[in-house]
Design a protein around this motif. Structure first.
Motif, mmCIF file in Angstrom:
data_model
loop_
_atom_site.group_PDB
_atom_site.id
_atom_site.type_symbol
_atom_site.label_atom_id
_atom_site.label_comp_id
_atom_site.label_asym_id
_atom_site.label_seq_id
_atom_site.Cartn_x
_atom_site.Cartn_y
_atom_site.Cartn_z
ATOM 1 N N ASP A 52 -54.913 -14.297 10.980
ATOM 2 C CA ASP A 52 -54.135 -13.863 12.137
ATOM 3 C C ASP A 52 -52.641 -14.141 12.001
ATOM 4 O OD1 ASP A 52 -54.485 -16.579 12.246
ATOM 5 O OD2 ASP A 52 -54.642 -16.671 14.421
ATOM 6 N N GLN B 279 -49.965 -14.256 15.969
ATOM 7 C CA GLN B 279 -50.500 -13.232 16.872
ATOM 8 C C GLN B 279 -51.006 -13.888 18.149
ATOM 9 O OE1 GLN B 279 -53.499 -11.103 14.647
ATOM 10 N NE2 GLN B 279 -52.039 -10.342 13.138
ATOM 11 N N VAL C 111 -52.059 -12.542 20.748
ATOM 12 C CA VAL C 111 -53.085 -11.748 21.420
ATOM 13 C C VAL C 111 -54.447 -12.460 21.468
ATOM 14 C CG1 VAL C 111 -53.647 -10.463 19.311
ATOM 15 C CG2 VAL C 111 -54.090 -9.436 21.513
ATOM 16 N N HIS C 112 -54.699 -13.370 20.513
ATOM 17 C CA HIS C 112 -56.022 -14.012 20.444
ATOM 18 C C HIS C 112 -56.200 -15.160 21.437
ATOM 19 C CE1 HIS C 112 -56.457 -11.654 16.847
ATOM 20 N NE2 HIS C 112 -55.336 -12.154 16.399
ATOM 21 N N TYR D 128 -58.738 -15.115 24.174
ATOM 22 C CA TYR D 128 -60.161 -15.054 23.801
ATOM 23 C C TYR D 128 -60.681 -16.360 23.211
ATOM 24 C CZ TYR D 128 -59.128 -10.147 24.400
ATOM 25 O OH TYR D 128 -58.723 -8.947 24.928
ATOM 26 N N GLU E 168 -60.739 -7.260 15.069
ATOM 27 C CA GLU E 168 -60.182 -5.921 15.281
ATOM 28 C C GLU E 168 -58.751 -5.988 15.816
ATOM 29 O OE1 GLU E 168 -61.074 -3.064 14.311
ATOM 30 O OE2 GLU E 168 -59.573 -1.941 15.443
ATOM 31 N N LEU E 169 -58.518 -6.937 16.731
ATOM 32 C CA LEU E 169 -57.157 -7.094 17.269
ATOM 33 C C LEU E 169 -56.212 -7.618 16.193
ATOM 34 C CD1 LEU E 169 -57.879 -8.596 20.807
ATOM 35 C CD2 LEU E 169 -57.349 -6.233 20.200
ATOM 36 N N ARG F 33 -55.063 -4.772 13.937
ATOM 37 C CA ARG F 33 -54.073 -3.908 14.622
ATOM 38 C C ARG F 33 -52.711 -4.577 14.677
ATOM 39 N NH1 ARG F 33 -57.199 -1.074 19.661
ATOM 40 N NH2 ARG F 33 -59.151 -0.818 18.551
ATOM 41 N N ALA F 34 -52.707 -5.884 14.957
ATOM 42 C CA ALA F 34 -51.425 -6.606 15.032
ATOM 43 C C ALA F 34 -50.771 -6.649 13.648
ATOM 44 C CB ALA F 34 -51.641 -8.013 15.572
#
Ligand code: KG4
Length: 338
Positions: free
Chosen positions: A12, A32, A34-35, A38, A44-45, A48-49
């Motif tokens: 990540d 990242q 974004v994690h 969660y 998958e995220l 994309r990042a």
């Protein structure tokens, strides 16, 4: 003059770095966020990042190094192990960029790169790198191994976790205490104010230099479950003691095996690598062992211990010297031995 661009995208962190003749000129790392929501990396995220980050990160690495892309001798990239979707972004980018610049590609094993981070030169204040043969304790969110390093390109895993990685044990136990992801750094901070003997936890009995963290994790979980029945505020009230006890148990497991390996193989040159090597308790334990057993210890700067492309470029530099290039049809791998 050999100038290598490194690319790392195994998990990540999207990272790119420039190494010239072993000296780091830049090392850009984009994490990242974004994690966080969660409580763990969502593959998958992550890929994309990586797609969004890779071009700006490489661009910045080249600019900060003060070079032109035409100055590059080769592109080194992490081929694996890691998350497939994440690796694909770095591997595909490396292919495109090397074809465009008409320079060779060098595939790098992420684990080997962590070990070779110890050889990155930074300038004036460089410390002596490890001497061969040495032992490297590689402890991160995805890996936990004791590696016997005989040469730059001759490494052997002599011990490893049979279940969770050390960082995973920190993170999962932190999560059940309600700490944010990744929990390792938070546990480290809290542990400094806690009593490490407050809650004894089960220590695994595993053969040889292998170790295990799943029993310890379950014992931690059961401790919380039982004590919460008596006192619903148990975690809040005892978070520091819980963190200190957990951290001490994880470190004891790691150090017991490292000490055994050092003793059996008569190797006192000891290095650590991976995100967990930032842990203050582990660093102290290493220093204590150095004083007690005459170890020479090697702890790389923080920017080179977590996932970063400088270590990939460094590995690429050693491979470049041997003209160890790879072909355009190279594909990533998710799991691999050294
Ligand atoms: O090497 P790394 O950045 O990449 C992965 O393998 O993902 O390692 C990340 C791991 C996480 O599990 C994190 O909790 C752990 O390293 N970590 C720590 C500390 N700093 C990072 N664990 C304990 N104490 C720390 N200070």
């Amino acid at each position: 003059m050999i100038t290598i661009l490194g690319i790392e995208s195994s998990c990540d962190d999207t990272s790119s770095a420039v190494i010239r003749d072993g000296m780091v000129l830049s090392n850009i790392i984009a994490g990242q966020k974004v994690h966080e929501a969660y409580g763990g990396v969502v593959p998958e995220l992550a890929s994309r990042a990586h797609q969004q980050n890779i071009i700006p990160v490489v661009d910045q690495a080249i600019r900060q190094a003060g070079i032109q892309k035409e100055d590059l001798s080769a592109i080194a990239f992490t081929r694996g192990p890691g998350l497939l979707g994440s690796l694909l972004v770095g591997v595909s980018f490396a292919k495109g960029f090397s074809a465009a610049l008409d320079i060779p590609m060098i595939e790098v094993n992420h684990l080997q790169a962590h070990v070779l981070a110890h050889f990155i030169k930074q300038g004036e204040n460089d410390v002596r790198p490890p001497q061969f043969p040495f032992l490297c304790l590689l402890v991160s969110g995805g890996n936990s191994q004791i590696i016997l390093v005989r040469a730059y390109n001759a490494m052997e895993v002599i011990g490893q976790t049979i279940d969770d990685a050390a960082g995973e044990a920190f993170d999962k136990c932190a999560k059940v205490m309600g700490l944010p992801y990744p929990g390792g750094p938070a546990v480290d901070r809290l542990a400094q104010e806690g009593n490490s003997e407050a809650f004894p936890l089960n220590k695994p009995q595993v053969q040889g230099y292998d170790y295990s963290f799943s029993g310890l994790k379950t014992s931690f979980l059961y401790l919380l479950r039982d004590r919460l029945k008596e006192n619903p505020r148990f975690i809040e009230e005892r978070r520091a003691d819980l963190s200190a006890s957990l951290q001490a148990a994880i470190i004891e497991v790691l150090m017991n095996k490292l000490r055994k390996a050092s003793n059996d193989l008569k190797i006192n040159e000891i290095a650590i690598a991976g995100g967990v090597s930032a842990n203050s308790g582990l660093r102290n334990a290493l220093k204590e062992h150095a004083a007690k057993y005459g170890w020479t210890i090697h702890i790389p700067p923080f920017a080179f211990t977590t996932d970063n492309a400088a270590m990939v470029a460094m590995n690429g530099y050693f491979k470049y010297l041997e003209r160890d290039f790879c072909a355009m049809d190279v594909v990533p791998f998710t799991r691999v031995e050294l």
